[in-house]
Design a protein around this motif. Sequence first.
Motif, PDB file in Angstrom:
ATOM      1  N   SER A 138      17.499   3.478 -30.933  1.00  0.00           N
ATOM      2  CA  SER A 138      17.045   2.426 -31.850  1.00  0.00           C
ATOM      3  C   SER A 138      17.717   2.622 -33.200  1.00  0.00           C
ATOM      4  CB  SER A 138      15.511   2.453 -31.988  1.00  0.00           C
ATOM      5  OG  SER A 138      15.078   3.636 -32.617  1.00  0.00           O
ATOM      6  N   PRO A 139      17.644   1.637 -34.102  1.00  0.00           N
ATOM      7  CA  PRO A 139      18.306   1.778 -35.406  1.00  0.00           C
ATOM      8  C   PRO A 139      17.746   2.944 -36.214  1.00  0.00           C
ATOM      9  CG  PRO A 139      17.719  -0.520 -34.986  1.00  0.00           C
ATOM     10  CD  PRO A 139      17.041   0.291 -33.934  1.00  0.00           C
ATOM     11  N   GLY A 140      18.622   3.639 -36.931  1.00  0.00           N
ATOM     12  CA  GLY A 140      18.194   4.712 -37.809  1.00  0.00           C
ATOM     13  C   GLY A 140      17.629   4.183 -39.114  1.00  0.00           C
ATOM     14  N   LEU A 141      17.165   5.078 -39.967  1.00  0.00           N
ATOM     15  CA  LEU A 141      16.539   4.675 -41.229  1.00  0.00           C
ATOM     16  C   LEU A 141      17.455   3.803 -42.073  1.00  0.00           C
ATOM     17  CD1 LEU A 141      14.719   7.936 -42.402  1.00  0.00           C
ATOM     18  CD2 LEU A 141      13.646   5.738 -41.854  1.00  0.00           C
ATOM     19  N   ARG A 142      18.695   4.254 -42.296  1.00  0.00           N
ATOM     20  CA  ARG A 142      19.607   3.501 -43.171  1.00  0.00           C
ATOM     21  C   ARG A 142      19.929   2.135 -42.583  1.00  0.00           C
ATOM     22  NH1 ARG A 142      19.056   7.103 -47.426  1.00  0.00           N
ATOM     23  NH2 ARG A 142      18.903   9.160 -46.461  1.00  0.00           N
ATOM     24  N   MET A 143      20.075   2.085 -41.270  1.00  0.00           N
ATOM     25  CA  MET A 143      20.382   0.815 -40.622  1.00  0.00           C
ATOM     26  C   MET A 143      19.226  -0.170 -40.770  1.00  0.00           C
ATOM     27  SD  MET A 143      21.664   0.212 -36.682  1.00  0.00           S
ATOM     28  CE  MET A 143      22.798   1.589 -36.776  1.00  0.00           C
ATOM     29  N   ARG A 144      18.016   0.327 -40.736  1.00  0.00           N
ATOM     30  CA  ARG A 144      16.845  -0.540 -40.892  1.00  0.00           C
ATOM     31  C   ARG A 144      16.753  -1.091 -42.316  1.00  0.00           C
ATOM     32  NH1 ARG A 144      12.348   1.653 -36.681  1.00  0.00           N
ATOM     33  NH2 ARG A 144      13.810   2.644 -35.258  1.00  0.00           N
ATOM     34  N   ASP A 159      15.846   2.665 -50.451  1.00  0.00           N
ATOM     35  CA  ASP A 159      16.098   3.989 -49.891  1.00  0.00           C
ATOM     36  C   ASP A 159      14.785   4.578 -49.386  1.00  0.00           C
ATOM     37  OD1 ASP A 159      17.400   6.253 -49.124  1.00  0.00           O
ATOM     38  OD2 ASP A 159      18.319   6.668 -51.067  1.00  0.00           O
ATOM     39  N   VAL A 160      14.890   5.745 -48.758  1.00  0.00           N
ATOM     40  CA  VAL A 160      13.708   6.390 -48.202  1.00  0.00           C
ATOM     41  C   VAL A 160      12.759   6.781 -49.338  1.00  0.00           C
ATOM     42  CG1 VAL A 160      12.872   8.277 -46.762  1.00  0.00           C
ATOM     43  CG2 VAL A 160      15.139   7.288 -46.335  1.00  0.00           C
ATOM     44  N   PRO A 161      11.500   6.396 -49.255  1.00  0.00           N
ATOM     45  CA  PRO A 161      10.552   6.712 -50.339  1.00  0.00           C
ATOM     46  C   PRO A 161      10.097   8.165 -50.294  1.00  0.00           C
ATOM     47  CG  PRO A 161       9.407   5.603 -48.564  1.00  0.00           C
ATOM     48  CD  PRO A 161      10.866   5.605 -48.183  1.00  0.00           C
ATOM     49  N   ASP A 162       9.692   8.673 -51.453  1.00  0.00           N
ATOM     50  CA  ASP A 162       9.103  10.007 -51.516  1.00  0.00           C
ATOM     51  C   ASP A 162       7.652   9.992 -51.030  1.00  0.00           C
ATOM     52  OD1 ASP A 162      11.408  11.166 -52.598  1.00  0.00           O
ATOM     53  OD2 ASP A 162      10.820  10.608 -54.634  1.00  0.00           O
ATOM     54  N   SER A 163       7.005   8.867 -51.220  1.00  0.00           N
ATOM     55  CA  SER A 163       5.596   8.743 -50.856  1.00  0.00           C
ATOM     56  C   SER A 163       5.441   8.538 -49.355  1.00  0.00           C
ATOM     57  CB  SER A 163       4.980   7.550 -51.598  1.00  0.00           C
ATOM     58  OG  SER A 163       3.705   7.251 -51.084  1.00  0.00           O
ATOM     59  N   ASP A 164       4.296   8.998 -48.829  1.00  0.00           N
ATOM     60  CA  ASP A 164       3.987   8.747 -47.421  1.00  0.00           C
ATOM     61  C   ASP A 164       2.818   7.767 -47.287  1.00  0.00           C
ATOM     62  OD1 ASP A 164       1.981  10.348 -48.317  1.00  0.00           O
ATOM     63  OD2 ASP A 164       2.165  11.876 -46.761  1.00  0.00           O
ATOM     64  N   GLU A 165       2.653   6.925 -48.307  1.00  0.00           N
ATOM     65  CA  GLU A 165       1.604   5.909 -48.263  1.00  0.00           C
ATOM     66  C   GLU A 165       1.873   4.893 -47.161  1.00  0.00           C
ATOM     67  OE1 GLU A 165      -1.153   5.847 -50.060  1.00  0.00           O
ATOM     68  OE2 GLU A 165      -0.618   7.673 -51.150  1.00  0.00           O
ATOM     69  N   ALA A 174       6.937  -1.676 -50.386  1.00  0.00           N
ATOM     70  CA  ALA A 174       6.528  -2.191 -49.085  1.00  0.00           C
ATOM     71  C   ALA A 174       7.637  -2.009 -48.049  1.00  0.00           C
ATOM     72  CB  ALA A 174       6.153  -3.667 -49.207  1.00  0.00           C
ATOM     73  N   ILE A 175       8.896  -2.205 -48.476  1.00  0.00           N
ATOM     74  CA  ILE A 175      10.020  -1.993 -47.568  1.00  0.00           C
ATOM     75  C   ILE A 175      10.107  -0.514 -47.178  1.00  0.00           C
ATOM     76  CG2 ILE A 175      12.541  -2.001 -47.391  1.00  0.00           C
ATOM     77  CD1 ILE A 175      12.499  -4.516 -49.176  1.00  0.00           C
ATOM     78  N   GLY A 176      10.000   0.358 -48.178  1.00  0.00           N
ATOM     79  CA  GLY A 176      10.060   1.787 -47.885  1.00  0.00           C
ATOM     80  C   GLY A 176       8.969   2.220 -46.926  1.00  0.00           C
ATOM     81  N   ALA A 177       7.732   1.765 -47.194  1.00  0.00           N
ATOM     82  CA  ALA A 177       6.612   2.121 -46.320  1.00  0.00           C
ATOM     83  C   ALA A 177       6.802   1.542 -44.925  1.00  0.00           C
ATOM     84  CB  ALA A 177       5.302   1.615 -46.932  1.00  0.00           C
ATOM     85  N   GLY A 178       7.260   0.305 -44.854  1.00  0.00           N
ATOM     86  CA  GLY A 178       7.428  -0.337 -43.555  1.00  0.00           C
ATOM     87  C   GLY A 178       8.486   0.325 -42.702  1.00  0.00           C
ATOM     88  N   VAL A 179       9.633   0.611 -43.315  1.00  0.00           N
ATOM     89  CA  VAL A 179      10.731   1.217 -42.556  1.00  0.00           C
ATOM     90  C   VAL A 179      10.370   2.632 -42.120  1.00  0.00           C
ATOM     91  CG1 VAL A 179      13.094   2.092 -42.733  1.00  0.00           C
ATOM     92  CG2 VAL A 179      12.550  -0.215 -43.537  1.00  0.00           C
ATOM     93  N   LEU A 180       9.907   3.437 -43.054  1.00  0.00           N
ATOM     94  CA  LEU A 180       9.634   4.831 -42.728  1.00  0.00           C
ATOM     95  C   LEU A 180       8.469   4.969 -41.754  1.00  0.00           C
ATOM     96  CD1 LEU A 180      10.302   7.783 -43.154  1.00  0.00           C
ATOM     97  CD2 LEU A 180       8.834   7.768 -45.176  1.00  0.00           C
TER      98      LEU A 180
END
Length: 246
Positions: A138-144, A159-165, A174-180
């Motif tokens: 499946s697509p990796g983080l950067r690809m998503r 980019d990848v967020p520091d938070s794990d909310e 919202a994009i960071g949370a959704g992707v990660l």
Amino acid sequence: MNLVVDIGNSRVKLAVMESGRCVAERVAERFSAAVLGELTAAFPVRRAIVSSTRGDAADVAAAVRAQGIPCLEFTPQTLVPIASDYLTPHTLGRDRLAAAVGVTVLWPGRDVLVVDCGTAVTIDLVTADGTFRGGSISPGLRMRFRALHEFTAALPLCDVPDSDELFGRSTSGAIGAGVLNSLVFEIEGYIGRLRRQIDGLCVIFTGGDAKYLTKRIKNAIFADRNPVFCGLDRILEFNASEEDLP
């Protein structure tokens, strides 16, 4: 000592292996004859293997041979020391197969789920009898992140967020949370289902983006020894002596 060259989708990795352990490693965006020369000048490399997902293994293998080092090009025809249930072995990524071989070296006799977090995320199963059972891509983080930016009119590239909310309080959040989180839940889904089927399943994370995921997934092991390097080294040893290599 053996030289391993792993040409991935985004980076080229070179490693010098001694008795199955990496003693030197270099990473670059492109293959460099200068870096190759640096390693071969510093270490008594006796033979090499080149693996590529880009289709340029032959050129790199030729560059290695030009330095007087016998070199094996890892192709679908290359013999490997494990069995495989894959129905289309000619399309199986060399890195995936090498990692499967590598985990049989690093965790022999174990059922292992290999989660490789790179340009793409691959989740592959190797069973205790030394058989590659297949997996998922499946697509990796950067690809998503790129897909959300490039296939919409207004969403920013994040980019990848520091938070794990679970929920972001801004569009970028919202994009960071959704992707990660979607990738975390995806991987946890595979792990949960397989652990109900396989007792003692060992879950191994590798790849450049694994650091973002292992701290969010319980009982995950980050591979401190690169299973692709170990696998390629084992394949090289399995196939030929120095005199047999081209």
